[in-house]
Design an enzyme around this catalytic site. Structure first.
Site, PDB file in Angstrom:
ATOM      1  N   GLY A 135      34.895  30.329  40.111  1.00  0.00           N
ATOM      2  CA  GLY A 135      35.931  30.279  39.021  1.00  0.00           C
ATOM      3  C   GLY A 135      36.756  28.912  39.513  1.00  0.00           C
ATOM      4  O   GLY A 135      36.351  27.987  40.279  1.00  0.00           O
ATOM      5  N   ARG A 170      27.878  36.698  37.319  1.00  0.00           N
ATOM      6  CA  ARG A 170      27.195  36.363  35.868  1.00  0.00           C
ATOM      7  C   ARG A 170      27.431  34.808  35.777  1.00  0.00           C
ATOM      8  O   ARG A 170      26.408  34.145  35.210  1.00  0.00           O
ATOM      9  CB  ARG A 170      28.050  36.904  34.560  1.00  0.00           C
ATOM     10  CG  ARG A 170      27.945  38.387  34.848  1.00  0.00           C
ATOM     11  CD  ARG A 170      28.469  39.192  33.414  1.00  0.00           C
ATOM     12  NE  ARG A 170      28.245  40.413  33.643  1.00  0.00           N
ATOM     13  CZ  ARG A 170      29.076  41.372  32.962  1.00  0.00           C
ATOM     14  NH1 ARG A 170      30.038  41.122  32.289  1.00  0.00           N
ATOM     15  NH2 ARG A 170      28.897  42.755  32.970  1.00  0.00           N
ATOM     16  N   GLY A 205      34.683  35.299  43.572  1.00  0.00           N
ATOM     17  CA  GLY A 205      35.267  34.378  42.580  1.00  0.00           C
ATOM     18  C   GLY A 205      34.834  32.956  42.824  1.00  0.00           C
ATOM     19  O   GLY A 205      35.573  31.949  42.312  1.00  0.00           O
ATOM     20  N   TYR A 233      48.055  42.094  33.558  1.00  0.00           N
ATOM     21  CA  TYR A 233      47.962  41.304  34.673  1.00  0.00           C
ATOM     22  C   TYR A 233      49.065  41.340  35.833  1.00  0.00           C
ATOM     23  O   TYR A 233      48.628  41.332  36.961  1.00  0.00           O
ATOM     24  CB  TYR A 233      47.698  39.828  34.402  1.00  0.00           C
ATOM     25  CG  TYR A 233      47.660  38.767  35.295  1.00  0.00           C
ATOM     26  CD1 TYR A 233      46.356  38.616  35.939  1.00  0.00           C
ATOM     27  CD2 TYR A 233      48.608  37.647  35.544  1.00  0.00           C
ATOM     28  CE1 TYR A 233      46.050  37.441  36.797  1.00  0.00           C
ATOM     29  CE2 TYR A 233      48.252  36.789  36.448  1.00  0.00           C
ATOM     30  CZ  TYR A 233      47.148  36.569  37.021  1.00  0.00           C
ATOM     31  OH  TYR A 233      47.003  35.414  38.039  1.00  0.00           O
TER      32      TYR A 233
HETATM   33  P1  NAD Z   1      39.078  32.381  37.338  1.00  0.00           P
HETATM   34  O1  NAD Z   1      38.898  33.070  36.409  1.00  0.00           O
HETATM   35  O2  NAD Z   1      38.757  30.877  37.281  1.00  0.00           O
HETATM   36  O3  NAD Z   1      37.918  32.744  38.449  1.00  0.00           O
HETATM   37  C1  NAD Z   1      37.866  34.169  38.744  1.00  0.00           C
HETATM   38  C2  NAD Z   1      36.303  34.502  38.730  1.00  0.00           C
HETATM   39  O4  NAD Z   1      36.334  36.048  39.213  1.00  0.00           O
HETATM   40  C3  NAD Z   1      35.415  33.999  37.753  1.00  0.00           C
HETATM   41  O5  NAD Z   1      34.600  33.170  38.316  1.00  0.00           O
HETATM   42  C4  NAD Z   1      34.536  35.530  37.449  1.00  0.00           C
HETATM   43  O6  NAD Z   1      33.095  35.408  37.257  1.00  0.00           O
HETATM   44  C5  NAD Z   1      34.875  36.467  38.768  1.00  0.00           C
HETATM   45  N1  NAD Z   1      34.872  37.711  38.135  1.00  0.00           N
HETATM   46  C6  NAD Z   1      35.487  38.245  37.177  1.00  0.00           C
HETATM   47  N2  NAD Z   1      34.874  39.552  37.301  1.00  0.00           N
HETATM   48  C7  NAD Z   1      34.453  39.963  38.306  1.00  0.00           C
HETATM   49  C8  NAD Z   1      33.498  40.904  38.706  1.00  0.00           C
HETATM   50  N3  NAD Z   1      33.705  42.232  38.056  1.00  0.00           N
HETATM   51  N4  NAD Z   1      32.859  41.011  39.885  1.00  0.00           N
HETATM   52  C9  NAD Z   1      32.946  39.955  40.703  1.00  0.00           C
HETATM   53  N5  NAD Z   1      33.478  38.567  40.264  1.00  0.00           N
HETATM   54  C10 NAD Z   1      34.158  38.676  39.040  1.00  0.00           C
HETATM   55  O7  NAD Z   1      40.382  32.536  38.294  1.00  0.00           O
HETATM   56  P2  NAD Z   1      41.182  31.500  39.286  1.00  0.00           P
HETATM   57  O8  NAD Z   1      41.993  30.754  38.613  1.00  0.00           O
HETATM   58  O9  NAD Z   1      40.191  30.961  40.129  1.00  0.00           O
HETATM   59  O10 NAD Z   1      41.911  32.615  40.046  1.00  0.00           O
HETATM   60  C11 NAD Z   1      41.571  33.194  41.306  1.00  0.00           C
HETATM   61  C12 NAD Z   1      42.698  34.152  41.791  1.00  0.00           C
HETATM   62  O11 NAD Z   1      43.906  33.231  41.891  1.00  0.00           O
HETATM   63  C13 NAD Z   1      42.945  35.128  40.988  1.00  0.00           C
HETATM   64  O12 NAD Z   1      43.358  36.219  41.554  1.00  0.00           O
HETATM   65  C14 NAD Z   1      44.073  34.521  40.015  1.00  0.00           C
HETATM   66  O13 NAD Z   1      44.935  35.843  39.549  1.00  0.00           O
HETATM   67  C15 NAD Z   1      44.951  33.876  41.076  1.00  0.00           C
HETATM   68  N6  NAD Z   1      45.691  32.874  40.577  1.00  0.00           N
HETATM   69  C16 NAD Z   1      45.078  31.911  39.882  1.00  0.00           C
HETATM   70  C17 NAD Z   1      46.024  31.009  39.232  1.00  0.00           C
HETATM   71  C18 NAD Z   1      45.649  29.779  38.344  1.00  0.00           C
HETATM   72  O14 NAD Z   1      46.336  29.026  37.778  1.00  0.00           O
HETATM   73  N7  NAD Z   1      44.136  29.541  38.542  1.00  0.00           N
HETATM   74  C19 NAD Z   1      47.472  31.221  39.212  1.00  0.00           C
HETATM   75  C20 NAD Z   1      48.017  32.242  40.066  1.00  0.00           C
HETATM   76  C21 NAD Z   1      46.886  33.062  40.471  1.00  0.00           C
HETATM   77  N1  SER Z   2      47.617  30.835  35.823  1.00  0.00           N
HETATM   78  C1  SER Z   2      47.487  32.045  35.816  1.00  0.00           C
HETATM   79  C2  SER Z   2      47.542  32.745  34.363  1.00  0.00           C
HETATM   80  O1  SER Z   2      48.203  32.188  33.757  1.00  0.00           O
HETATM   81  C3  SER Z   2      48.892  32.549  36.786  1.00  0.00           C
HETATM   82  O2  SER Z   2      48.583  33.702  37.333  1.00  0.00           O
HETATM   83  O3  SER Z   2      47.046  33.892  34.229  1.00  0.00           O
END
Ligand code: NAD
Ligand code: SER
Length: 317
Positions: free
Chosen positions: A11, A36, A8, A142
Site C-alpha cells: 500500500g 492480492r 499492507g 472508517y
Molecule cells: P493502502 O490502502 O494504500 O494500503 C492498505 C493495504 O492493505 C493494501 O495494500 C491492501 O492490499 C491491504 N489489505 C486490504 N485488505 C486486506 C486484507 N483483507 N488482508 C490483508 N491485507 C489487506 O493504505 P495506506 O494509505 O498505506 O494506509 C495504511 C494505514 O494507515 C491504514 O490503517 C490507514 O487507515 C492509515 N492511514 C493512512 C492515511 C493515508 O493518507 N494514507 C492517513 C491516515 C491513516
Molecule cells: N487518507 C485517509 C483517508 O482519506 C485518512 O485516514 O481515508
C-alpha cells in the site's frame, strides 16, 4: 534479531516503510505482507514476501512463527472512501484483522504499531487545534473502526502489556504508490494531473481545510515512535500527528508557482465531501512533540517542490 513484519506492505505507506526498514535493519530482517495486489519488483526482490488475508488468524499466526517476528507494523486496512462504499468489508478488515494482529502480538510478545487517522474524529469534535484527548463521534464506518482500534490497542497495552503504539495520521502525500481509496486522495492526484494534463478536477470543495503530511515525515514519525523511550510515553496509541494543513485552492496556488498554466476546477463528490467536512481543520500534535520529539520537516512549499521534482522523474520513465 527477531524480525519485523509489515502488513499492507504493497500500500501507500507500506511500500515505502518496508524499504525504509530494510535499509535500516537489513533486507533479511523485514518481511513484507501483501494481499492480492502485485508487489513492485523492488519490494519482491529485496526480501521475504507473503500474501495473506488478515481476517484469517491461522495465516497471520503461521507468518509470525515462520519468520520469528518481534515487531509488527500493521498497515493492512480499508480506507475512508472505500469503507463508506463497503462498510461491512471495512469492519471485517479493520476490526477483525486488527484483533488477529493484537492476539498474535499478545501470544508471541510482539511490539505493534497501528495507525489511526484524522478519520477517528467527527462533526462534534473541536475542528481547530483538535486536542489529543477529545470528543470522538465519527460518522463514517472508517472512523468507527479507527476509534474502536485505538481503544483495542490501549486495552491490549493495559490488560496484557502488549507494547502497542500508534498515531493519528492526517492525509498522506507521496509519489511512490498511489493512495488506496481515501478522502484525502485528491492531494496526491492533483500532482499527477498537474504534470500530465496541467488541469485537475477536484472532488472536494475549494475551501476544505484538512491536515496533511509528506510521506518522509510519516515514515520517520512511526519509526521514531516505535524507538521512543517507553518511560516518556504518557499516551501509547493515537498520537495526533500533523505537518501542514491546507485547502485544495491553497495547494493549487502552490503548484502554480512551479507550473503557471495549471488550472483547477471542482466537481464535488457529496460522500467524500461529507467525510472531509466531519474531520478537523487542524490537530494539536503537542503531545507527540513533547513525549517523543515529533518534529516534521516538510511544509507546503518544501513538499510541493520535492513532490513535483520526484514525480516528474517517475513519470518520464
Ligand atoms: P493502502 O490502502 O494504500 O494500503 C492498505 C493495504 O492493505 C493494501 O495494500 C491492501 O492490499 C491491504 N489489505 C486490504 N485488505 C486486506 C486484507 N483483507 N488482508 C490483508 N491485507 C489487506 O493504505 P495506506 O494509505 O498505506 O494506509 C495504511 C494505514 O494507515 C491504514 O490503517 C490507514 O487507515 C492509515 N492511514 C493512512 C492515511 C493515508 O493518507 N494514507 C492517513 C491516515 C491513516
Ligand atoms: N487518507 C485517509 C483517508 O482519506 C485518512 O485516514 O481515508
Amino acid at each position: 534479531m527477531k524480525k519485523i513484519l509489515v502488513t499492507g506492505a504493497v500500500g501507500q505507506i507500506g511500500s515505502e516503510l518496508t524499504m525504509y526498514l530494510r535499509k535500516k535493519h537489513g533486507n533479511e530482517n523485514v518481511v513484507a505482507v501483501g494481499h492480492r495486489t502485485k508487489p513492485s519488483e523492488k519490494l519482491l526482490n529485496s526480501g521475504a514476501f507473503e500474501f495473506l488475508k488478515i481476517e484469517d488468524i491461522n495465516e497471520v499466526e503461521n507468518a509470525i512463527k515462520k519468520y520469528n517476528i518481534g515487531t509488527i507494523y500493521h498497515l493492512a486496512a480499508i480506507l475512508s472512501a472505500i469503507g463508506e462504499k463497503n462498510p461491512q468489508l471495512a469492519w471485517d478488515v479493520n476490526i477483525n484483522g486488527l484483533y488477529n494482529i493484537l492476539e498474535v502480538s499478545r501470544k508471541y510478545k510482539c511490539s505493534l504499531f497501528v495507525p489511526s487517522s484524522i478519520g477517528a474524529f467527527g462533526p462534534s469534535t473541536p475542528a481547530d487545534n483538535t486536542p489529543q484527548d477529545t470528543i470522538q463521534r465519527p460518522t463514517s464506518m472508517y472512523g468507527v473502526t479507527k476509534v474502536a482500534g485505538e481503544l483495542l490497542c490501549d486495552y491490549y497495552y493495559t490488560r496484557f502489556n502488549v507494547d502497542t503504539r500508534g498515531v493519528r495520521y492526517p492525509g498522506l502525500i507521496s509519489y511512490e504508490t498511489l493512495p488506496g481509496g481515501g478522502t484525502t486522495d485528491y492531494s496526491v492526484e492533483i500532482f499527477y494531473e498537474a504534470i500530465k494534463n496541467k488541469q485537475y478536477t477536484c472532488f472536494l470543495k475549494h475551501d476544505t481545510m484538512l491536515d496533511m503530511m509528506y510521506m518522509p515525515d510519516a515514515i520517520k514519525g512511526c519509526v521514531d515512535l516505535m524507538e521512543a523511550d517507553p518511560a516518556k510515553l504518557k499516551h501509547r496509541n493515537a498520537f495526533n500527528l500533523t505537518a501542514v494543513n491546507f485547502t485544495p485552492e491553497q495547494i493549487a496556488t502552490e503548484i502554480k508557482k512551479h507550473i503557471p498554466e495549471f488550472q483547477i476546477d471542482y466537481d464535488v463528490d457529496p460522500i467524500r465531501q461529507a467525510i472531509a467536512d466531519s474531520w478537523p481543520n487542524h490537530m494539536d500534535d503537542s503531545a507527540a512533540r513533547e513525549e517523543w520529539g515529533w518534529n516534521p520537516k516538510y511544509d507546503l512549499e518544501l513538499m510541493t517542490k520535492d513532490m513535483l521534482e520526484k514525480l516528474e522523474i517517475k513519470l518520464k520513465k
